[in-house]
Design a protein around this motif. Sequence first.
Motif, short mmCIF file in Angstrom:
data_model
loop_
_atom_site.label_atom_id
_atom_site.label_comp_id
_atom_site.label_asym_id
_atom_site.label_seq_id
_atom_site.Cartn_x
_atom_site.Cartn_y
_atom_site.Cartn_z
N MET A 1 0.85 -1.19 0.00
CA MET A 1 0.00 0.00 0.00
C MET A 1 0.88 1.24 0.00
O MET A 1 1.84 1.31 0.77
N GLN A 2 0.57 2.20 -0.85
CA GLN A 2 1.39 3.39 -0.99
C GLN A 2 0.57 4.66 -0.83
O GLN A 2 -0.64 4.69 -1.10
N HIS A 3 1.24 5.73 -0.37
CA HIS A 3 0.72 7.09 -0.33
C HIS A 3 -0.45 7.24 0.65
O HIS A 3 -1.36 8.04 0.42
N LEU A 4 -0.41 6.47 1.73
CA LEU A 4 -1.39 6.62 2.80
C LEU A 4 -0.67 7.05 4.07
O LEU A 4 0.41 6.55 4.38
N GLY A 5 -1.28 7.95 4.80
CA GLY A 5 -0.73 8.37 6.09
C GLY A 5 -1.85 8.72 7.03
O GLY A 5 -3.02 8.78 6.63
N GLU A 6 -1.50 8.91 8.28
CA GLU A 6 -2.53 9.31 9.24
C GLU A 6 -3.09 10.68 8.85
O GLU A 6 -2.36 11.56 8.40
N GLN A 7 -4.38 10.82 9.03
CA GLN A 7 -5.06 12.05 8.66
C GLN A 7 -5.51 12.77 9.92
O GLN A 7 -6.36 12.28 10.65
N LEU A 8 -4.92 13.93 10.18
CA LEU A 8 -5.30 14.77 11.30
C LEU A 8 -5.93 16.02 10.71
O LEU A 8 -5.24 16.96 10.31
N ASP B 1 4.60 11.13 -0.45
CA ASP B 1 5.13 10.47 -1.64
C ASP B 1 5.80 9.14 -1.31
O ASP B 1 5.69 8.17 -2.08
N ASP B 2 6.53 9.09 -0.22
CA ASP B 2 7.30 7.89 0.12
C ASP B 2 6.61 7.00 1.16
O ASP B 2 7.20 6.02 1.61
N ALA B 3 5.40 7.37 1.55
CA ALA B 3 4.69 6.56 2.54
C ALA B 3 4.30 5.21 1.92
O ALA B 3 3.77 5.15 0.80
N LYS B 4 4.55 4.14 2.64
CA LYS B 4 4.19 2.83 2.11
C LYS B 4 4.11 1.81 3.26
O LYS B 4 4.69 1.99 4.32
N LYS B 5 3.38 0.75 2.98
CA LYS B 5 3.34 -0.40 3.87
C LYS B 5 3.39 -1.66 3.01
O LYS B 5 2.68 -1.76 2.01
N TYR C 1 6.39 -4.06 7.02
CA TYR C 1 7.16 -2.82 7.07
C TYR C 1 6.24 -1.65 6.77
O TYR C 1 5.44 -1.71 5.84
N ASN C 2 6.35 -0.59 7.57
CA ASN C 2 5.54 0.61 7.36
C ASN C 2 6.38 1.84 7.62
O ASN C 2 7.11 1.91 8.62
N ILE C 3 6.28 2.81 6.72
CA ILE C 3 6.91 4.11 6.95
C ILE C 3 5.96 5.19 6.45
O ILE C 3 5.42 5.10 5.35
N ALA C 4 5.71 6.16 7.30
CA ALA C 4 4.77 7.23 6.94
C ALA C 4 4.94 8.39 7.90
O ALA C 4 5.30 8.19 9.07
N SER D 1 2.93 26.84 10.20
CA SER D 1 3.58 25.81 9.38
C SER D 1 3.28 24.44 9.95
O SER D 1 3.11 24.28 11.16
N GLU D 2 3.22 23.43 9.05
CA GLU D 2 2.94 22.09 9.54
C GLU D 2 4.11 21.55 10.36
O GLU D 2 5.26 21.98 10.20
N PHE D 3 3.80 20.62 11.25
CA PHE D 3 4.82 19.87 11.97
C PHE D 3 4.61 18.39 11.65
O PHE D 3 3.49 17.90 11.65
N TRP D 4 5.68 17.67 11.38
CA TRP D 4 5.56 16.25 11.07
C TRP D 4 6.72 15.48 11.69
O TRP D 4 7.80 16.00 11.95
N ASN D 5 6.44 14.23 11.98
CA ASN D 5 7.51 13.30 12.32
C ASN D 5 7.27 12.00 11.55
O ASN D 5 6.14 11.62 11.26
N VAL D 6 8.33 11.33 11.22
CA VAL D 6 8.26 10.08 10.47
C VAL D 6 8.26 8.91 11.45
O VAL D 6 9.10 8.84 12.35
#
Length: 729
Positions: free
Chosen positions: A280-287, A306-310, A338-341, A358-363
């Motif tokens: 699965m690609q291009h999915l992330g948590e939605q806040l 772009d690089d989010a995947k599981k 494996y998951n990265i997002a 500005s947005e704040f994000w962590n991987v």
Amino acid sequence: MNFRYSSPAGAGLSLAPVFPMSILAVALALGSGAAQAQQTGAAHASAVDESTPSPESDAQGLTLPAITVHARGSDESAKDLPYGLSVISGETLTERRLLSVEQVLRATPGVNINSSGGANVSTIYIRGVGALYPMSMDDSSVAMNVNGSPMSMRNISIGTLDVDQVEILKGPQGTLFGGMGEAGGINLATRQPTRETEGYARVEYGQDKQFLTEAAVGGALTDSLAGRLAIRGSGSDHWIENSRSGAPLSKPRDLAFRGSLLWDITPDTSALVSAERHKMQHLGEQLVLRPYGKPPIVDMDPSLLDDAKKTVERYALELDHRYTGSRLTAITAFTDTYNIAPVVYDARLQNAMGRGSSEFWNVDEARERMLTQDLRLGSLPQSKVFWVTGLSFSKSDRSYDTPRNTYGNASANYRDFTTERYGVYGEATYPLTDALKLTTGLRQSWDRKTYDGQYHGSGQVTGDHRKLDDSFTTGRVALSYALTPNTSLYGTYARGYNPGGFNDYAAQPADSEPYKSAKTDSFELGFKMESADRRYGLNGSVYMNRVHNNHLLSYDSATYVVSVMNADTRSKGAELEGVWRLDNGLAFTAGLSFIDAEIATTVTGIGDGDVMAGNRMPDVSRWSVALGATYRKALPGFLGLSSPVFDARVDYQYVGSRPADPQNHFDLSAYHKVDMRLGIANGRAEYYVWGNNLLDEQPDLYGYFAPPSVAYGAPARGRTLGVGLSYAF
């Protein structure tokens, strides 16, 4: 509210405790002079749930086959089990376009889910039992088995590719599932190779650029070898828009395949090998800041997903041997996930919280490698006395890392976890009289867990190492009484357990203090009834659950600090589920659930507010309803179609309001959902149109409140329409 995961980078798995069990099974199987011939034993019978019989069978008034389930490791009639369960056939999954396990669970009364729209984060409640936000990938109140081997519930985002049926088992399932079945279990059975050459293909396209292509083919390869291959590709535009780009938030994509081989070694011995991969690609948590707009909007860097995947890879070997009066099964499985997002607080949410524009994000980066082995000996299907006994082992090496955020890697955290589980179990159903049956099951489990963390900050690295050992007993006892050959009553007591563990989100040693284990006492009274020809049936139950030391995750939205706590909870409720098939091609299904679930103890010191005794359980709706109607009718030929059949399906779902969080800051709104599918089948082909969420309501996937006044969450997709074509051979 939702949290994330990570995993250990090349952690090795010791296979020593596992392969001797498989070798033993092979030796016992090949060394036995079994007396009976076996029909390829690895594949189990498919169930019939609400599927509408063909017009031809209706006219003849035939008796429909029984619903067969694999809940206890052997083929059994669903009506013979002394607890509630729901069974959804593969045909129904296709007709309703339930494309993932999560969608199946959301469509089931009595099951509630909190998920943020990503591929790796979810909380599941069955009958109001579940962790008040899981504290780790290892923290689950619901077990999931795929073809008899366990898989993390964090993988409910995987698709329902070529699935034979899904069984949702309600109430503690501690005998076979141990500490992962505190609230219930999910059995996912995929279609297995057969001796007959057959397959299918389907193509769909709809609004939001939704597309799906799927195909499967299987059959005999040699006199003793059969195979099956299935593949699915799907995707769409996201239904949330990014105001910064004026385009959809992302373009999610999903690709899955599965291959399996069934080898009939002898007339009584078979081996089933399977391999599958989901990406699965291009999915992330939605806040998303509440209230949502139409369409919902976020304001963030368009490239962040772009690089989010599981990816989920699974390899399994099932060895099966049939003796004169019993059956030996050994299942070995290896799963690599494996998951990265990124987790993104977009500019609108940051501004509302007073944190700038500005947005704040962590991987978050997570990996889990899990090896499982189950060796069981049990009775044959249709035996007068059901029994099963077995040994199980699993080892999981995983990590949950936060390697970087908006400001770089100076505050990176790396967390490695190891879990070993051992179990010995047995369950039997014994007829005390012609009408009265006793079911008893017991399992003894041992868990060993370790944790190693590295916390970066202020130019220093702080290490942390912990160990945790636990042993516990789970099981059930039940009585069932046959009022008539087609109607039975039952009463069940079950003990569930959710082991303690370590916090996945620790940012300092103080945050990694182990959380306590949770214990559940569950009581259920129910009935099951079906007509002699199985054209109508009704099941009902009342239940009560008491959970001691349920897992409660504490989150401070101002500091992002996560810590672990415990609270007692309780739930009680009632369920009804029925089906009615008429002789004119009409069929109706109905499901009704009422749950009264609350937190029973006060917990103070939580960053975003105290939790008070008497608060309702988050995400658990009091009322949920599911109604379905199908109609099938043969038509005169037209437009070159020689034998057309009209096929229609309409489904309605109601989910009542439910609290967004344990503090009960606000409620998520009740919603109604209507789906439909209309098709014309002619021979092996079918042409159809579909509509999802026709009322265009966008139910909340979850919700959270950040003091003093900010609420956020994620809405589901609104109304979409599409067309499809399928062909079976």
